[in-house]
Write a protein that holds these residues in place. Structure first.
Motif, PDB file in Angstrom:
ATOM      1  N   TYR A 158     -12.610  15.911   0.039  1.00 64.63           N
ATOM      2  CA  TYR A 158     -13.157  14.819   0.849  1.00 64.63           C
ATOM      3  C   TYR A 158     -14.548  14.433   0.349  1.00 64.63           C
ATOM      4  O   TYR A 158     -14.865  13.246   0.210  1.00 64.63           O
ATOM      5  N   ASN A 210      -9.183  10.791   1.522  1.00 70.20           N
ATOM      6  CA  ASN A 210      -9.756   9.768   2.398  1.00 70.20           C
ATOM      7  C   ASN A 210      -9.902  10.258   3.822  1.00 70.20           C
ATOM      8  O   ASN A 210     -10.797   9.809   4.555  1.00 70.20           O
ATOM      9  N   ARG A 211      -9.019  11.165   4.210  1.00 72.37           N
ATOM     10  CA  ARG A 211      -9.027  11.682   5.577  1.00 72.37           C
ATOM     11  C   ARG A 211      -8.471  13.101   5.555  1.00 72.37           C
ATOM     12  O   ARG A 211      -7.442  13.356   4.930  1.00 72.37           O
ATOM     13  N   VAL A 254      -0.914   6.342   9.730  1.00 71.66           N
ATOM     14  CA  VAL A 254      -1.666   5.513   8.790  1.00 71.66           C
ATOM     15  C   VAL A 254      -0.723   4.591   8.023  1.00 71.66           C
ATOM     16  O   VAL A 254      -0.964   3.387   7.891  1.00 71.66           O
ATOM     17  N   TYR A 309      -2.961  -6.932   1.301  1.00 72.25           N
ATOM     18  CA  TYR A 309      -3.045  -5.590   0.729  1.00 72.25           C
ATOM     19  C   TYR A 309      -2.671  -5.616  -0.753  1.00 72.25           C
ATOM     20  O   TYR A 309      -3.306  -4.959  -1.578  1.00 72.25           O
ATOM     21  N   VAL A 319       0.540   5.409   0.786  1.00 69.50           N
ATOM     22  CA  VAL A 319      -0.211   6.499   1.409  1.00 69.50           C
ATOM     23  C   VAL A 319       0.379   7.816   0.932  1.00 69.50           C
ATOM     24  O   VAL A 319       1.603   8.000   0.960  1.00 69.50           O
ATOM     25  N   LYS A 349      -5.061  -4.476  -3.937  1.00 75.61           N
ATOM     26  CA  LYS A 349      -4.683  -3.545  -4.997  1.00 75.61           C
ATOM     27  C   LYS A 349      -4.879  -4.184  -6.375  1.00 75.61           C
ATOM     28  O   LYS A 349      -5.433  -3.570  -7.286  1.00 75.61           O
ATOM     29  N   PRO A 366       0.812  -1.218   0.000  1.00 72.55           N
ATOM     30  CA  PRO A 366       0.000   0.000   0.000  1.00 72.55           C
ATOM     31  C   PRO A 366       0.845   1.268   0.000  1.00 72.55           C
ATOM     32  O   PRO A 366       1.922   1.321   0.597  1.00 72.55           O
ATOM     33  N   ASP A 369      -2.853   4.689  -2.749  1.00 73.47           N
ATOM     34  CA  ASP A 369      -4.032   3.912  -2.366  1.00 73.47           C
ATOM     35  C   ASP A 369      -4.879   4.623  -1.312  1.00 73.47           C
ATOM     36  O   ASP A 369      -6.072   4.321  -1.163  1.00 73.47           O
ATOM     37  N   TYR A 370      -4.267   5.561  -0.593  1.00 69.02           N
ATOM     38  CA  TYR A 370      -4.967   6.244   0.503  1.00 69.02           C
ATOM     39  C   TYR A 370      -4.359   7.631   0.636  1.00 69.02           C
ATOM     40  O   TYR A 370      -3.136   7.789   0.616  1.00 69.02           O
ATOM     41  N   ARG A 371      -5.223   8.643   0.794  1.00 72.12           N
ATOM     42  CA  ARG A 371      -4.743  10.020   0.862  1.00 72.12           C
ATOM     43  C   ARG A 371      -5.163  10.684   2.174  1.00 72.12           C
ATOM     44  O   ARG A 371      -6.356  10.828   2.449  1.00 72.12           O
TER      45      ARG A 371
END
Length: 266
Positions: A180, A186-187, A201, A213, A107, A217, A105, A126-128
């Motif tokens: 958002y 994502n957060r 995270v 994970y 971030v 993906k 993953p 994959d995550y912001r």
């Protein structure tokens, strides 16, 4: 690795930091090469179980360094070549491929404005985790260019094709709250907390079931371009591999024992 991009690995987490704060982390050739090599290193290193992509200063990345770019365009005209735009194939495409395809993953800790290629890098994660002062902008049409850095693929999948067309045809700043609401962020956290929150995270993911994970993906990317039946077959294939992992056994044993699992990443 050049000082324009910093790279550090600690306890399974690779941190890649774009480090041209004086230029709002605009990407000159040195930075593009360094970011490409950092992303490739993180992807290839079996000791790396998660990646944090972030930046120093008040911007995440404003995209191409236009001061360098205009000089390169002038040199192209004089030489009768089109070498300048080969940067998409040589730099931006490999960076995005490495981020999106690595079996671990990624971030993005978005500390400030992410525009053009900077938006592409953030969307490739994959995550912001986004600072409440950050802004996003497609930017490309504003300088008479089309999308690159994967934005034509990632943005419609995150916010839908209609909204993506709107933001690409009519570039504008999108604040953190709208990002958002659209699903880009994502957060959202206070700017002062961004570094710690993004690291937390990423660290949690680095300590998680890495093979699971990676399969997630792969499954999401595959399903985006295949039928339901094909996606179901891919899920079957990937679940068989995940079920045979040590981490799955660890997780089941920990669940039965009512303990927190300590994953090995294999």
């Amino acid at each position: 690795m050049a000082d324009s991009v910093l790279y550090e690995v600690s306890d399974g987490l690779a941190t890649i930091t774009i480090n041209r704060p004086e230029a709002m982390n605009a990407m000159n050739t040195e930075a593009k090469v360094a970011l490409r090599e950092a992303a490739r290193s993180a992807a290839a290193d079996p000791a790396v179980r998660a990646v944090l992509l972030t930046a120093n200063g008040r911007a995440f990345c404003v995209g191409q360094d236009l001061k360098e770019h205009i000089g390169n365009l002038a040199a192209d005209r004089e030489a009768g070549t089109g070498q300048t735009m080969s940067t998409v194939k040589e730099h931006y495409n490999p960076i995005v491929r490495a981020l999106t395809s690595m079996p671990k993953p990624v971030v993005a800790g978005v500390n400030g404005v992410a525009a053009g290629a900077g938006l592409g890098f953030a969307l490739a994660a994959d995550y912001r985790v986004v600072a409440d002062t950050a802004k996003f902008n497609t930017s490309f049409a504003g300088v008479a260019l089309t999308a690159d850095s994967g934005v034509s693929w990632t943005l419609p999948r995150v916010i839908g094709p209609g909204r993506a067309a709107d933001l690409l045809l009519f570039p504008r700043n999108i604040d953190a709250q709208e990002a958002y609401d659209l699903g880009i962020a994502n957060r959202v956290v206070p700017a002062a907390d961004l570094a710690a929150e993004a690291a937390q995270v990423a660290r949690a993911l680095a300590e998680g079931p890495t093979l699971a994970y990676a399969a997630l993906k792969e499954s999401l990317a595959y399903a985006a371009g295949h039928s339901l039946d094909e996606a179901l077959d891919k899920e079957d294939e990937l679940q068989a591999k995940a079920g045979a992992s040590e981490d799955h056994t660890i997780a089941v044993q920990a669940f039965i024992a009512k303990e927190k699992p300590k994953y090995l990443g294999r």
